[in-house]
Design an enzyme around this catalytic site. Structure first.
Site, PDB file in Angstrom:
ATOM      1  CG  ASN A  10      44.174  38.992  40.913  1.00 43.27           C
ATOM      2  OD1 ASN A  10      44.328  38.419  39.843  1.00 43.27           O
ATOM      3  ND2 ASN A  10      44.034  38.345  42.061  1.00 43.27           N
ATOM      4  CE  LYS A  12      40.490  37.848  42.319  1.00 45.50           C
ATOM      5  NZ  LYS A  12      39.612  37.587  43.457  1.00 45.50           N
ATOM      6  CG  HIS A  94      44.985  35.595  45.269  1.00 43.46           C
ATOM      7  ND1 HIS A  94      43.779  34.938  45.340  1.00 43.46           N
ATOM      8  CD2 HIS A  94      44.693  36.921  45.207  1.00 43.46           C
ATOM      9  CE1 HIS A  94      42.809  35.848  45.318  1.00 43.46           C
ATOM     10  NE2 HIS A  94      43.334  37.048  45.241  1.00 43.46           N
ATOM     11  CD  GLU A  96      40.468  34.131  44.029  1.00 43.07           C
ATOM     12  OE1 GLU A  96      41.078  34.320  42.961  1.00 43.07           O
ATOM     13  OE2 GLU A  96      39.709  34.992  44.531  1.00 43.07           O
ATOM     14  N   GLY A 170      35.971  39.214  46.809  1.00 42.80           N
ATOM     15  CA  GLY A 170      34.899  38.871  45.871  1.00 42.80           C
ATOM     16  C   GLY A 170      33.525  38.794  46.516  1.00 42.80           C
TER      17      GLY A 170
HETATM   18  P1  PGA Z   1      38.124  41.506  44.879  1.00 43.84           P
HETATM   19  O1  PGA Z   1      39.436  40.594  44.794  1.00 43.84           O
HETATM   20  O2  PGA Z   1      38.582  42.927  44.723  1.00 43.84           O
HETATM   21  O3  PGA Z   1      37.267  41.045  43.736  1.00 43.84           O
HETATM   22  O4  PGA Z   1      37.497  41.263  46.207  1.00 43.84           O
HETATM   23  C1  PGA Z   1      40.622  40.990  45.417  1.00 43.84           C
HETATM   24  C2  PGA Z   1      41.687  39.957  45.187  1.00 43.84           C
HETATM   25  O5  PGA Z   1      41.376  38.772  45.154  1.00 43.84           O
HETATM   26  O6  PGA Z   1      42.877  40.291  45.034  1.00 43.84           O
END
Ligand code: PGA
Length: 247
Positions: A10, A12, A94, A96, A170
């Site tokens: 991902n 993002k 997701h 977010e 994250g």
């Molecule tokens: P991360 O994100 O690996 O940076 O923790 C995972 C995600 O949001 O799918």
């Protein structure tokens, strides 16, 4: 039942054409386990770009879509547009989208239904916040989120369920293999009780939240962890190691 290991990256809201081209070159030339299904979720503006450069063995996903085919919805994209750019998957629900953009379970469910009707694969995400885990409501939260997704799925062949504890995304704070396995096992039992044996046995349940090249092998060794959804580390060469976690 053997479930094909599934690793999604991902990206993002990260990358430029220049940096993504570099990443794509690393993936295209890397030695990737051919037993792993790999999908990269690009920012929508780069879907076409990513699809044109990525090796065909790597699928492309959008990170979101809207719940209808077209119309006056400024800023949104439809599953049909995603497919038109050669992408086969979409990430929905997701954390977010849920917690930064306030998407409700209901909206996520509608998006899941519309994406599947348009033959797009769906990586549907669920996961509890830290305060919910601390309050002991993890199961309740992920079951409720999964329920709304399930109500909107007619055929599960094109669905992957991603368990992503919000406190691990994250943050560098990965769930332990035991914590991940515990929730995955419970989600599979929920599917068995509420959907069917067949779906419980065949649905890939992938883990997301600070997965790295260093922790992926142990997580991948858990019986109900069928892959990963990777954020930060999917932008780095170590994504290759994560794809190869089971190799
Ligand atoms: P991360 O994100 O690996 O940076 O923790 C995972 C995600 O949001 O799918």
């Amino acid at each position: 039942m053997a479930r094909t290991f599934f690793v999604g990256g991902n990206w993002k809201m990260n990358g430029t054409k220049e940096s993504l081209e570099e990443l794509i070159t690393t993936l295209n030339t890397g030695s990737l386990d051919d037993q792993t299904e790999v999908v990269c979720a690009a920012p929508s503006i780069y879907l076409d770009f990513a699809r044109s450069l990525l090796d065909p063995r790597i699928a492309v996903a959008a990170q979101n879509c809207y719940k209808v085919a077209k119309g006056a919805f400024t800023g949104e994209i439809s599953p049909a547009m995603i497919k038109d750019c050669g992408a086969d998957w979409v990430v929905l629900g997701h954390s977010e989208r849920r917690h930064v953009f306030g998407e409700s379970d209901e909206l996520i469910g509608q998006k899941v239904a519309h994406a599947l009707e348009n033959d797009l694969g769906v990586i549907a995400c669920v996961g509890e916040k830290l305060e919910e885990r601390e309050a002991g409501t993890t199961e309740e939260v992920v079951y409720a989120q999964t329920q709304v997704i399930a109500e909107n799925v007619k055929g599960w062949e094109k669905v992957v369920l991603a368990y992503e504890p919000v406190w691990a995304i994250g943050t560098g704070k990965t769930a332990t293999p035991e914590q991940a396995q515990e929730v995955h096992e419970k989600l599979r039992a929920w599917l068995r009780a509420n959907v069917s044996d067949d779906v419980a046995d065949s649905l890939r349940i992938i883990y997301g939240g600070s997965v790295t090249g260093a922790n992926c092998k142990e997580l991948a060794s858990q019986a109900d962890v069928d892959g990963f959804l990777v954020g930060g580390a999917s932008l780095k060469p170590e994504f290759v190691d994560i794809i190869n976690a089971r190799a």
